[in-house]
Design an enzyme around this catalytic site. Structure first.
Site, PDB file in Angstrom:
ATOM      1  N   GLY A  10      24.447   6.270 -25.243  1.00  0.00           N
ATOM      2  CA  GLY A  10      25.360   6.703 -24.072  1.00  0.00           C
ATOM      3  C   GLY A  10      27.045   6.816 -24.374  1.00  0.00           C
ATOM      4  N   THR A  61      29.881   8.152 -26.763  1.00  0.00           N
ATOM      5  CA  THR A  61      30.280   9.307 -26.728  1.00  0.00           C
ATOM      6  C   THR A  61      31.555   9.579 -27.960  1.00  0.00           C
ATOM      7  OG1 THR A  61      32.368   9.134 -25.194  1.00  0.00           O
ATOM      8  CG2 THR A  61      29.869   9.621 -23.902  1.00  0.00           C
ATOM      9  N   ALA A  98      22.794  10.934 -23.672  1.00  0.00           N
ATOM     10  CA  ALA A  98      23.592  11.955 -22.460  1.00  0.00           C
ATOM     11  C   ALA A  98      25.193  10.783 -22.526  1.00  0.00           C
ATOM     12  CB  ALA A  98      22.853  11.142 -21.406  1.00  0.00           C
ATOM     13  N   SER A  99      25.634  12.180 -21.785  1.00  0.00           N
ATOM     14  CA  SER A  99      27.551  11.815 -22.033  1.00  0.00           C
ATOM     15  C   SER A  99      27.495  10.933 -20.752  1.00  0.00           C
ATOM     16  CB  SER A  99      27.846  12.774 -21.856  1.00  0.00           C
ATOM     17  OG  SER A  99      27.304  14.083 -20.253  1.00  0.00           O
ATOM     18  N   ASN A 100      26.233  11.446 -19.750  1.00  0.00           N
ATOM     19  CA  ASN A 100      26.644  10.178 -18.565  1.00  0.00           C
ATOM     20  C   ASN A 100      24.947   9.939 -17.861  1.00  0.00           C
ATOM     21  OD1 ASN A 100      26.935   9.639 -15.947  1.00  0.00           O
ATOM     22  ND2 ASN A 100      29.054   9.928 -15.981  1.00  0.00           N
ATOM     23  N   PHE A 101      24.519   8.671 -17.440  1.00  0.00           N
ATOM     24  CA  PHE A 101      23.493   8.474 -17.558  1.00  0.00           C
ATOM     25  C   PHE A 101      23.256   8.578 -15.321  1.00  0.00           C
ATOM     26  CE2 PHE A 101      22.534   7.094 -21.598  1.00  0.00           C
ATOM     27  CZ  PHE A 101      21.574   7.767 -21.916  1.00  0.00           C
ATOM     28  N   HIS A 138      39.510   7.341 -16.227  1.00  0.00           N
ATOM     29  CA  HIS A 138      38.689   6.542 -16.440  1.00  0.00           C
ATOM     30  C   HIS A 138      39.288   5.080 -16.228  1.00  0.00           C
ATOM     31  CE1 HIS A 138      35.403   8.702 -17.844  1.00  0.00           C
ATOM     32  NE2 HIS A 138      35.081   8.363 -17.573  1.00  0.00           N
ATOM     33  N   HIS A 139      39.086   3.927 -16.255  1.00  0.00           N
ATOM     34  CA  HIS A 139      39.823   2.824 -17.303  1.00  0.00           C
ATOM     35  C   HIS A 139      40.279   2.815 -18.041  1.00  0.00           C
ATOM     36  CE1 HIS A 139      35.860   1.974 -19.665  1.00  0.00           C
ATOM     37  NE2 HIS A 139      35.415   2.118 -18.481  1.00  0.00           N
ATOM     38  N   LYS A 193      38.871   2.402 -22.133  1.00  0.00           N
ATOM     39  CA  LYS A 193      37.584   4.526 -22.536  1.00  0.00           C
ATOM     40  C   LYS A 193      39.004   4.636 -23.664  1.00  0.00           C
ATOM     41  CE  LYS A 193      35.005   8.617 -21.298  1.00  0.00           C
ATOM     42  NZ  LYS A 193      34.129   7.742 -22.331  1.00  0.00           N
ATOM     43  N   GLY A 225      33.142  12.246 -21.858  1.00  0.00           N
ATOM     44  CA  GLY A 225      32.160  13.252 -23.053  1.00  0.00           C
ATOM     45  C   GLY A 225      31.589  13.660 -21.599  1.00  0.00           C
TER      46      GLY A 225
END
Length: 238
Positions: free
Chosen positions: A75, A77, A100-103, A135-136, A139, A145
């Protein structure tokens, strides 16, 4: 199932917890602060490796897994310029790679809603589309992603958009993405279609890392016994 964890930060620990709750065994934990390594016998027994690290480390991690013929679920990116080499390894070397860019299952439903809304908007020229993602502060990549996947879902289905930009002075053919980094936000993505008379929003907000971790473990379970390049579309069968 025997699982190796590559990256043992907050995400890795959440994946470990869910994997063990589902009856799996963690045989190796590889991180900058761990003593485990790719050449340990424990790692070589893994039936799948789950990788969540940093963009600059990801591709080398994949190569190490492939050297030992360990399937990878990743995961991470920000490294996709190397994807052609991953695809080659899957086709010519029979390696297995699930990306996956996001699961999050919710985000992947959101991806499908985003594509459908973009197709509808081909008939309504008055609306322009933009995106905001939050996002935090840890990141590193901007945009995320997930945001890039959403933008590609729009440009593939909305004829008047062909690219995305972080520049507020977006061209008519570009999707403007605003990227915000603050606090400990797991991930928020908002698509906005704006017209002179109203606006339409679709929005996904993650409450914790648990949804991402569960999706990664489900992907690992799906990957076992398969080969080639796999995605969440294969898992969810949309």
């Amino acid at each position: 199932m025997k699982i190796a964890l590559i990256g043992y930060g907050k995400m890795g620990k959440e994946i470990e917890k869910i994997a063990q709750e589902r009856g799996h065994e963690i045989v190796s934990r590889i991180d900058v602060s761990s003593s485990d390594s790719f050449d340990d016998n424990n790692f070589k027994t893994a039936e799948v490796a789950i990788e969540f690290t940093r963009p600059e480390a990801a591709f080398a991690n994949y190569q190490q897994c492939f050297k030992h013929n360990v399937p990878v679920v990743s995961g991470t990116t920000g490294w996709l310029d190397k994807m052609p080499e991953i695809e080659k390894a899957c086709t010519s070397e029979a390696q297995t790679f699930f990306y996956a860019s996001n699961f999050s299952l919710g985000v992947n439903i959101f991806f499908e809603l985003n594509k459908q809304l973009a197709r509808i908007m081909n008939k309504v020229k008055e609306y322009d589309v933009s995106m905001e993602e939050v996002h935090h502060t840890q990141k590193l990549d901007e945009p995320s992603g997930t945001a890039i996947t959403l933008a590609e879902g729009i440009s593939d289905n909305l004829e008047r958009k062909s690219d995305w930009t972080l520049n507020e002075q977006a061209q008519d053919s570009e999707i403007y993405i605003k990227a915000i980094r603050e606090g400990q936000v797991p991930g928020i993505h908002t698509i906005k279609y704006d017209s002179p008379v109203d606006e339409i929003l679709i929005h996904h907000s993650a409450k914790s890392r648990k949804g991402f971790a569960l999706g990664a473990v489900l992907a690992a379970e799906f990957t076992k016994g398969k080969s080639g390049l796999l995605t969440m579309n294969d898992l969810l069968n949309f």
